[in-house]
Motif scaffolding. Structure first.
Motif, PDB file in Angstrom:
ATOM      1  N   ASP A  56       0.818  -1.199   0.000  1.00 60.22           N
ATOM      2  CA  ASP A  56       0.000   0.000   0.000  1.00 60.22           C
ATOM      3  C   ASP A  56       0.860   1.261   0.000  1.00 60.22           C
ATOM      4  OD1 ASP A  56      -2.528   1.318   0.093  1.00 60.22           O
ATOM      5  OD2 ASP A  56      -2.195   1.698   2.224  1.00 60.22           O
ATOM      6  N   SER A  57       2.048   1.183   0.539  1.00 58.05           N
ATOM      7  CA  SER A  57       2.942   2.346   0.631  1.00 58.05           C
ATOM      8  C   SER A  57       3.693   2.626  -0.681  1.00 58.05           C
ATOM      9  CB  SER A  57       3.957   2.128   1.749  1.00 58.05           C
ATOM     10  OG  SER A  57       4.720   0.964   1.481  1.00 58.05           O
ATOM     11  N   SER A  58       3.560   1.759  -1.688  1.00 63.98           N
ATOM     12  CA  SER A  58       4.285   1.932  -2.952  1.00 63.98           C
ATOM     13  C   SER A  58       3.874   3.223  -3.646  1.00 63.98           C
ATOM     14  CB  SER A  58       4.021   0.753  -3.881  1.00 63.98           C
ATOM     15  OG  SER A  58       4.614   0.981  -5.144  1.00 63.98           O
ATOM     16  N   GLU A  59       4.852   3.914  -4.193  1.00 63.64           N
ATOM     17  CA  GLU A  59       4.612   5.116  -4.987  1.00 63.64           C
ATOM     18  C   GLU A  59       4.688   4.807  -6.482  1.00 63.64           C
ATOM     19  OE1 GLU A  59       3.782   8.205  -3.903  1.00 63.64           O
ATOM     20  OE2 GLU A  59       3.578   7.296  -1.914  1.00 63.64           O
ATOM     21  N   TYR A  60       4.796   3.527  -6.845  1.00 59.83           N
ATOM     22  CA  TYR A  60       5.000   3.146  -8.241  1.00 59.83           C
ATOM     23  C   TYR A  60       3.856   3.608  -9.144  1.00 59.83           C
ATOM     24  CZ  TYR A  60       6.614   0.412 -12.224  1.00 59.83           C
ATOM     25  OH  TYR A  60       7.058   0.028 -13.457  1.00 59.83           O
ATOM     26  N   ALA A  62       2.074   6.345  -8.659  1.00 57.17           N
ATOM     27  CA  ALA A  62       1.947   7.804  -8.558  1.00 57.17           C
ATOM     28  C   ALA A  62       2.276   8.455  -9.895  1.00 57.17           C
ATOM     29  CB  ALA A  62       2.867   8.323  -7.467  1.00 57.17           C
ATOM     30  N   PRO A  63       1.605   9.520 -10.245  1.00 61.33           N
ATOM     31  CA  PRO A  63       0.752  10.330  -9.390  1.00 61.33           C
ATOM     32  C   PRO A  63      -0.696   9.856  -9.299  1.00 61.33           C
ATOM     33  CG  PRO A  63       0.983  11.417 -11.499  1.00 61.33           C
ATOM     34  CD  PRO A  63       1.845  10.170 -11.540  1.00 61.33           C
ATOM     35  N   SER A  64      -1.038   8.737  -9.912  1.00 62.63           N
ATOM     36  CA  SER A  64      -2.385   8.199  -9.792  1.00 62.63           C
ATOM     37  C   SER A  64      -2.661   7.847  -8.338  1.00 62.63           C
ATOM     38  CB  SER A  64      -2.531   6.939 -10.650  1.00 62.63           C
ATOM     39  OG  SER A  64      -3.786   6.344 -10.432  1.00 62.63           O
ATOM     40  N   ARG A  65      -3.903   8.056  -7.919  1.00 61.48           N
ATOM     41  CA  ARG A  65      -4.294   7.670  -6.565  1.00 61.48           C
ATOM     42  C   ARG A  65      -5.086   6.370  -6.583  1.00 61.48           C
ATOM     43  NH1 ARG A  65      -6.045  13.400  -4.177  1.00 61.48           N
ATOM     44  NH2 ARG A  65      -7.632  12.094  -3.232  1.00 61.48           N
ATOM     45  N   GLY A 104       7.335   2.935 -20.167  1.00 62.97           N
ATOM     46  CA  GLY A 104       6.952   4.336 -20.182  1.00 62.97           C
ATOM     47  C   GLY A 104       5.548   4.455 -19.609  1.00 62.97           C
ATOM     48  N   TRP A 105       5.136   5.686 -19.301  1.00 61.10           N
ATOM     49  CA  TRP A 105       3.845   5.877 -18.637  1.00 61.10           C
ATOM     50  C   TRP A 105       3.108   7.076 -19.186  1.00 61.10           C
ATOM     51  CZ3 TRP A 105       8.493   4.766 -16.499  1.00 61.10           C
ATOM     52  CH2 TRP A 105       8.604   3.527 -15.860  1.00 61.10           C
ATOM     53  N   VAL A 106       1.790   7.005 -19.149  1.00 58.53           N
ATOM     54  CA  VAL A 106       0.901   8.090 -19.536  1.00 58.53           C
ATOM     55  C   VAL A 106      -0.272   8.069 -18.547  1.00 58.53           C
ATOM     56  CG1 VAL A 106      -0.377   6.646 -21.194  1.00 58.53           C
ATOM     57  CG2 VAL A 106      -0.374   9.139 -21.473  1.00 58.53           C
ATOM     58  N   MET A 107      -0.830   9.244 -18.291  1.00 61.99           N
ATOM     59  CA  MET A 107      -2.021   9.336 -17.444  1.00 61.99           C
ATOM     60  C   MET A 107      -3.245   9.402 -18.344  1.00 61.99           C
ATOM     61  SD  MET A 107      -0.932   9.340 -14.290  1.00 61.99           S
ATOM     62  CE  MET A 107      -2.205  10.053 -13.260  1.00 61.99           C
ATOM     63  N   ARG A 113      -2.709   6.020 -13.910  1.00 63.36           N
ATOM     64  CA  ARG A 113      -1.402   5.844 -14.547  1.00 63.36           C
ATOM     65  C   ARG A 113      -1.455   4.570 -15.387  1.00 63.36           C
ATOM     66  NH1 ARG A 113       3.924   7.755 -13.674  1.00 63.36           N
ATOM     67  NH2 ARG A 113       5.566   6.172 -13.651  1.00 63.36           N
ATOM     68  N   VAL A 114      -1.058   4.684 -16.648  1.00 70.65           N
ATOM     69  CA  VAL A 114      -1.042   3.571 -17.588  1.00 70.65           C
ATOM     70  C   VAL A 114       0.414   3.266 -17.909  1.00 70.65           C
ATOM     71  CG1 VAL A 114      -1.698   2.819 -19.909  1.00 70.65           C
ATOM     72  CG2 VAL A 114      -3.260   4.265 -18.577  1.00 70.65           C
ATOM     73  N   GLU A 115       0.806   2.004 -17.727  1.00 70.55           N
ATOM     74  CA  GLU A 115       2.175   1.602 -18.025  1.00 70.55           C
ATOM     75  C   GLU A 115       2.220   0.974 -19.413  1.00 70.55           C
ATOM     76  OE1 GLU A 115       5.459  -0.049 -15.216  1.00 70.55           O
ATOM     77  OE2 GLU A 115       4.144  -1.738 -15.788  1.00 70.55           O
ATOM     78  N   LEU A 116       3.201   1.403 -20.207  1.00 72.55           N
ATOM     79  CA  LEU A 116       3.420   0.846 -21.541  1.00 72.55           C
ATOM     80  C   LEU A 116       4.735   0.093 -21.508  1.00 72.55           C
ATOM     81  CD1 LEU A 116       2.433   4.052 -23.508  1.00 72.55           C
ATOM     82  CD2 LEU A 116       1.003   2.064 -23.035  1.00 72.55           C
ATOM     83  N   TRP A 117       4.729  -1.119 -22.020  1.00 71.16           N
ATOM     84  CA  TRP A 117       5.896  -2.003 -21.913  1.00 71.16           C
ATOM     85  C   TRP A 117       6.279  -2.551 -23.272  1.00 71.16           C
ATOM     86  CZ3 TRP A 117       5.288  -7.767 -21.176  1.00 71.16           C
ATOM     87  CH2 TRP A 117       6.535  -8.398 -21.052  1.00 71.16           C
ATOM     88  N   GLN A 118       7.535  -2.326 -23.639  1.00 68.83           N
ATOM     89  CA  GLN A 118       8.105  -2.958 -24.835  1.00 68.83           C
ATOM     90  C   GLN A 118       8.986  -4.087 -24.328  1.00 68.83           C
ATOM     91  OE1 GLN A 118       9.977  -0.404 -27.775  1.00 68.83           O
ATOM     92  NE2 GLN A 118      11.367  -2.052 -28.345  1.00 68.83           N
ATOM     93  N   PRO A 119       8.559  -5.350 -24.515  1.00 70.88           N
ATOM     94  CA  PRO A 119       9.359  -6.468 -24.021  1.00 70.88           C
ATOM     95  C   PRO A 119      10.740  -6.496 -24.678  1.00 70.88           C
ATOM     96  CG  PRO A 119       7.166  -7.201 -24.687  1.00 70.88           C
ATOM     97  CD  PRO A 119       7.326  -5.786 -25.161  1.00 70.88           C
ATOM     98  N   PRO A 120      11.702  -7.108 -23.995  1.00 70.32           N
ATOM     99  CA  PRO A 120      13.045  -7.212 -24.616  1.00 70.32           C
ATOM    100  C   PRO A 120      12.963  -8.083 -25.867  1.00 70.32           C
ATOM    101  CG  PRO A 120      12.919  -8.566 -22.643  1.00 70.32           C
ATOM    102  CD  PRO A 120      11.635  -7.790 -22.715  1.00 70.32           C
ATOM    103  N   ALA A 121      13.851  -7.808 -26.799  1.00 76.35           N
ATOM    104  CA  ALA A 121      13.894  -8.611 -28.016  1.00 76.35           C
ATOM    105  C   ALA A 121      14.237 -10.057 -27.657  1.00 76.35           C
ATOM    106  CB  ALA A 121      14.926  -8.035 -28.989  1.00 76.35           C
ATOM    107  N   ALA A 122      13.640 -10.969 -28.346  1.00 76.09           N
ATOM    108  CA  ALA A 122      13.936 -12.382 -28.091  1.00 76.09           C
ATOM    109  C   ALA A 122      15.377 -12.671 -28.508  1.00 76.09           C
ATOM    110  CB  ALA A 122      12.962 -13.255 -28.878  1.00 76.09           C
TER     111      ALA A 122
END
Length: 125
Positions: A56-60, A62-65, A104-107, A113-122
């Motif tokens: 619950d204490s994570s700020e990961y 943030a800034p989303s509540r 990367g992230w966008v609100m 907060r929306v997280e965008l993830w590009q997986p590592p190349a195989a």
């Protein structure tokens, strides 16, 4: 006996569901159907969906509540972030890269907060 074997869905509450659906469709390219959502089929045998609990204490998130964050897979993180900035979206200037890929992230308009993830190349065989 196996119990949970994946993520069956992600569900968001919204003050203005129609506007939020339109934002996700316009800016993230999610094919929102008439019923109000979409289904993402797995098309890669090595694909995974991660499910994790943060303290619950994570700020990961943030800034989303909000007490959740959704991670979406993208093929070209830099291109997506550039397009979102050009469209006037609230994009976090920070990008993180590691052996796990690039993040990367966008609100969204509801302050999530929306997280965008590009997986590592195989690795090459």
């Amino acid at each position: 006996m196996k119990r949970v074997v994946g993520i069956g869905g992600v569900f968001l509450k919204a003050r203005d569901p129609e506007a939020l659906r339109a934002w996700y469709q316009q800016h993230l390219g999610i094919d929102v159907q008439d019923w109000g959502g979409t289904a993402f089929p797995w098309n890669k045998p090595d694909g995974v969906t991660v499910w994790s609990i943060f303290p619950d204490s994570s700020e990961y998130f943030a800034p989303s509540r909000a007490p959740f964050m959704v991670n979406y897979v993208v093929e070209d993180l830099n291109a997506v972030l550039e397009a979102l900035r050009a469209e006037g979206c609230d994009v976090d200037p920070k990008v993180e890269a590691s052996e796990f890929g690039a993040f990367g992230w966008v609100m969204d308009p509801e302050g999530n907060r929306v997280e965008l993830w590009q997986p590592p190349a195989a690795p090459m065989p």
